[in-house]
Design a protein around this motif. Structure first.
Motif, PDB file in Angstrom:
ATOM      1  N   SER A 292       0.596  -1.725   0.058  1.00 12.57           N
ATOM      2  CA  SER A 292       0.046   0.000   0.146  1.00 12.57           C
ATOM      3  C   SER A 292       0.751   1.331   0.161  1.00 12.57           C
ATOM      4  O   SER A 292       1.840   1.560   1.268  1.00 12.57           O
ATOM      5  N   ALA A 293       0.956   1.699  -0.933  1.00 17.11           N
ATOM      6  CA  ALA A 293       1.773   3.365  -1.609  1.00 17.11           C
ATOM      7  C   ALA A 293       0.888   4.472  -1.468  1.00 17.11           C
ATOM      8  O   ALA A 293       0.182   4.925  -1.266  1.00 17.11           O
ATOM      9  N   ALA A 294       2.145   5.321  -0.060  1.00 20.67           N
ATOM     10  CA  ALA A 294       1.515   6.664   0.196  1.00 20.67           C
ATOM     11  C   ALA A 294       0.166   6.240   1.087  1.00 20.67           C
ATOM     12  O   ALA A 294      -1.091   6.555   1.069  1.00 20.67           O
ATOM     13  N   CYS A 295       0.507   5.595   1.854  1.00 23.88           N
ATOM     14  CA  CYS A 295      -1.209   5.175   2.447  1.00 23.88           C
ATOM     15  C   CYS A 295      -1.587   5.567   3.593  1.00 23.88           C
ATOM     16  O   CYS A 295      -2.905   5.240   4.863  1.00 23.88           O
ATOM     17  N   SER A 296      -1.307   6.968   3.969  1.00 21.18           N
ATOM     18  CA  SER A 296      -1.543   8.059   4.876  1.00 21.18           C
ATOM     19  C   SER A 296      -2.105   7.010   6.101  1.00 21.18           C
ATOM     20  O   SER A 296      -1.213   7.081   6.636  1.00 21.18           O
TER      21      SER A 296
ATOM     22  N   ASP B  87      13.309   7.481  -3.151  1.00 14.36           N
ATOM     23  CA  ASP B  87      13.071   6.143  -2.271  1.00 14.36           C
ATOM     24  C   ASP B  87      13.375   5.368  -4.141  1.00 14.36           C
ATOM     25  O   ASP B  87      12.307   4.696  -5.018  1.00 14.36           O
ATOM     26  N   SER B  88      14.021   3.808  -4.063  1.00 12.71           N
ATOM     27  CA  SER B  88      13.981   3.422  -5.186  1.00 12.71           C
ATOM     28  C   SER B  88      12.771   1.822  -3.890  1.00 12.71           C
ATOM     29  O   SER B  88      12.896   2.282  -2.828  1.00 12.71           O
ATOM     30  N   PHE B  89      12.458   0.464  -4.965  1.00  8.61           N
ATOM     31  CA  PHE B  89      11.521   0.109  -4.662  1.00  8.61           C
ATOM     32  C   PHE B  89      11.866  -1.233  -4.435  1.00  8.61           C
ATOM     33  O   PHE B  89      12.673  -1.965  -5.425  1.00  8.61           O
ATOM     34  N   GLN B  90      11.220  -2.168  -3.552  1.00  8.35           N
ATOM     35  CA  GLN B  90      11.235  -3.432  -3.637  1.00  8.35           C
ATOM     36  C   GLN B  90       9.896  -4.157  -4.892  1.00  8.35           C
ATOM     37  O   GLN B  90      10.085  -3.343  -5.379  1.00  8.35           O
ATOM     38  N   ASP B  91      10.561  -5.596  -5.718  1.00 12.22           N
ATOM     39  CA  ASP B  91       9.645  -5.762  -6.362  1.00 12.22           C
ATOM     40  C   ASP B  91       9.331  -7.010  -6.211  1.00 12.22           C
ATOM     41  O   ASP B  91       9.025  -7.530  -5.004  1.00 12.22           O
ATOM     42  N   GLY B  92       8.588  -7.324  -6.862  1.00 14.40           N
ATOM     43  CA  GLY B  92       8.313  -8.988  -7.283  1.00 14.40           C
ATOM     44  C   GLY B  92       6.384  -8.891  -6.315  1.00 14.40           C
ATOM     45  O   GLY B  92       6.459 -10.103  -5.418  1.00 14.40           O
ATOM     46  N   PHE B  93       5.994  -7.815  -6.443  1.00 16.77           N
ATOM     47  CA  PHE B  93       4.675  -7.425  -5.787  1.00 16.77           C
ATOM     48  C   PHE B  93       3.680  -7.997  -6.502  1.00 16.77           C
ATOM     49  O   PHE B  93       3.399  -7.755  -7.918  1.00 16.77           O
ATOM     50  N   ASP B  94       3.083  -8.845  -5.796  1.00 21.59           N
ATOM     51  CA  ASP B  94       1.776  -9.029  -6.355  1.00 21.59           C
ATOM     52  C   ASP B  94       0.655  -8.350  -6.249  1.00 21.59           C
ATOM     53  O   ASP B  94      -0.085  -8.777  -7.522  1.00 21.59           O
ATOM     54  N   LEU B  95       0.527  -7.055  -5.889  1.00 22.88           N
ATOM     55  CA  LEU B  95      -0.374  -6.362  -5.557  1.00 22.88           C
ATOM     56  C   LEU B  95       0.121  -5.102  -5.138  1.00 22.88           C
ATOM     57  O   LEU B  95       0.844  -5.482  -4.475  1.00 22.88           O
ATOM     58  N   ILE B  96      -0.198  -3.729  -6.137  1.00 20.79           N
ATOM     59  CA  ILE B  96       0.774  -2.784  -5.125  1.00 20.79           C
ATOM     60  C   ILE B  96      -0.597  -1.931  -5.461  1.00 20.79           C
ATOM     61  O   ILE B  96      -1.449  -1.927  -6.726  1.00 20.79           O
ATOM     62  N   VAL B  97      -1.124  -1.189  -4.156  1.00 19.90           N
ATOM     63  CA  VAL B  97      -2.727  -0.181  -4.242  1.00 19.90           C
ATOM     64  C   VAL B  97      -1.734   1.593  -3.870  1.00 19.90           C
ATOM     65  O   VAL B  97      -0.768   1.291  -2.679  1.00 19.90           O
TER      66      VAL B  97
ATOM     67  N   LEU C 276       3.078  -4.215   2.998  1.00 17.38           N
ATOM     68  CA  LEU C 276       4.120  -2.995   3.660  1.00 17.38           C
ATOM     69  C   LEU C 276       3.455  -1.888   3.038  1.00 17.38           C
ATOM     70  O   LEU C 276       2.813  -1.801   2.168  1.00 17.38           O
ATOM     71  N   ALA C 277       2.938  -0.904   3.771  1.00 16.59           N
ATOM     72  CA  ALA C 277       2.211   0.038   4.101  1.00 16.59           C
ATOM     73  C   ALA C 277       3.312   1.396   3.948  1.00 16.59           C
ATOM     74  O   ALA C 277       4.281   0.834   5.087  1.00 16.59           O
ATOM     75  N   THR C 278       3.819   2.428   3.314  1.00 22.97           N
ATOM     76  CA  THR C 278       4.296   3.153   3.521  1.00 22.97           C
ATOM     77  C   THR C 278       3.780   4.754   2.915  1.00 22.97           C
ATOM     78  O   THR C 278       2.598   4.675   2.398  1.00 22.97           O
ATOM     79  N   ASP C 279       4.564   5.732   3.718  1.00 23.23           N
ATOM     80  CA  ASP C 279       4.264   7.249   3.575  1.00 23.23           C
ATOM     81  C   ASP C 279       5.094   7.840   3.990  1.00 23.23           C
ATOM     82  O   ASP C 279       6.010   7.591   4.343  1.00 23.23           O
ATOM     83  N   ILE C 280       5.380   9.208   3.361  1.00 20.52           N
ATOM     84  CA  ILE C 280       6.270   9.880   2.998  1.00 20.52           C
ATOM     85  C   ILE C 280       6.355  11.197   4.473  1.00 20.52           C
ATOM     86  O   ILE C 280       7.720  11.185   5.213  1.00 20.52           O
ATOM     87  N   ASP C 281       5.026  10.788   5.662  1.00 19.58           N
ATOM     88  CA  ASP C 281       4.880  11.339   6.588  1.00 19.58           C
ATOM     89  C   ASP C 281       5.103  10.363   7.944  1.00 19.58           C
ATOM     90  O   ASP C 281       4.051  10.321   7.981  1.00 19.58           O
TER      91      ASP C 281
END
Length: 270
Positions: A113-117, A202-212, A141-146
C-alpha cells in the motif's frame, strides 16, 4: 440567467475565487466545486489570509511554486477522503476477482500500500486477505513520506466517519469500541509493516503481486506521474496488479508494460 449575465453580477472577490477553483481543477484534478461552497470558501480564505496572500490569484501561484503551501492546501482539502473501503465496488472487485486469482497462483502474496496515509487502506487490504484466508501467509508493506500519518496509522484508532463504508459484518469482526475511537483488531495491526518512503526518490522493492496507490497522484506533475507508473510496473511480478484511484487512471498503460484489467486496475504484462 445567462452565463454572461451571471458573470456580470459577480463581485471581483467572487470572480477571484471562481478562477481559483478552475485553476485548481486544471492543475490537480481536484474539483472544489463539488464541496459545499460556503464552508469550503471559509476554510480556504482562512488558509490564504494566514499565509499572507491578499487574493486567491496570488495564493494559487504560491501553492503551485511552494511544496509546503501546496501540501498544506491539499491536506486541508482532502482531509476527509482517507477512509476504509473508499469506492466500495472497486474493493469488492479486488476481493471477489483479483485476489482469489492471485491466491490460486501464489498463496504467499506480497502486497504494498503506497502513500498509505493514516492506514485505512492497508488495514482494508488486511481485512480482505483475512476473509480470503490469506493474511497469515501474506507480507503487507505500507509506506508514506509523512512520519506523522504513519504514527497515527500504527495506533489503528479511527473515528466513526472513517469506517462508514465498511460492510457491517467486517466492522463487527475487525473493530472494537465506537464513536471517535474504533480500534482495529490486533491481528490486522501485526500483519502490516509501516515504513517511511519517498515515492519519487527512493528505490522500490520488487516482486509484488499487488500494489495499491490511490488518490495521491494529484500531488505530482505529469513527468513525475510517468516516472512513478514506470517504477510501479517494474516493482510488480509479471501478471501482478496495480490498483489506482479515480484521479490516477493511466491512459496509455502499454508504455509502462501494463494492460487495463478493469476500471482502476492494471496488470503487468508477462
Amino acid at each position: 440567467m445567462g452565463m454572461s449575465e451571471h458573470l456580470a453580477r459577480m463581485t471581483p472577490e467572487d470572480e477571484d475565487f471562481a478562477n481559483f477553483i478552475a485553476n485548481v481543477r486544471k492543475a490537480t484534478s481536484i474539483d472544489l466545486s463539488q464541496y459545499k461552497e460556503t464552508q469550503m470558501r471559509r476554510r480556504l480564505t482562512t488558509l490564504r489570509v494566514k499565509n499572507g496572500f491578499a487574493d486567491f490569484n496570488s495564493y494559487f501561484k504560491a501553492i503551485m511554486d511552494e511544496p509546503r503551501l501546496r501540501n498544506e492546501f491539499l491536506d486541508r482539502m482532502t482531509i476527509n477522503v482517507s477512509e476504509f473501503w473508499r469506492n466500495p465496488n472497486r474493493w469488492s472487485m479486488l476481493m471477489d476477482r483479483f485476489l482469489p486469482d492471485m491466491i490460486k497462483r501464489s498463496p504467499k502474496l506480497k502486497v504494498w500500500s503506497a502513500a498509505c496515509s493514516t492506514g485505512e487502506e492497508p488495514y482494508t487490504i488486511a481485512m480482505i486477505l483475512d476473509r480470503l484466508g490469506a493474511l497469515g501467509q501474506a507480507t503487507l508493506l505500507a509506506t508514506d513520506i509523512d512520519e506523522g500519518v504513519l504514527a497515527k496509522a500504527r495506533t489503528g484508532i479511527y473515528p466513526e466517519r472513517s469506517i462508514r463504508e465498511v460492510p457491517k459484518d467486517m466492522v463487527e469482526a475487525y473493530f472494537k469500541g465506537g464513536g471517535d475511537a474504533f480500534q482495529v483488531d490486533e491481528r490486522l495491526k501485526r500483519a502490516v509493516r509501516f515504513q517511511k518512503q519517498n515515492l519519487l526518490f527512493d528505490s522500490f522493492q520488487d516482486g509484488f503481486d499487488l500494489i495499491v496507490c490511490r488518490n495521491v497522484m494529484i500531488y505530482f506533475t505529469e513527468e513525475a506521474k510517468q516516472q512513478l507508473y514506470d517504477k510501479f510496473a517494474k516493482a510488480l511480478k509479471p501478471g501482478g496488479i496495480l490498483f489506482v484511484g479515480s484521479t490516477e487512471q493511466i491512459f496509455s498503460p502499454g508504455q509502462y508494460g501494463l494492460e487495463t484489467a478493469d476500471t482502476f486496475f492494471y496488470r503487468r504484462l508477462v
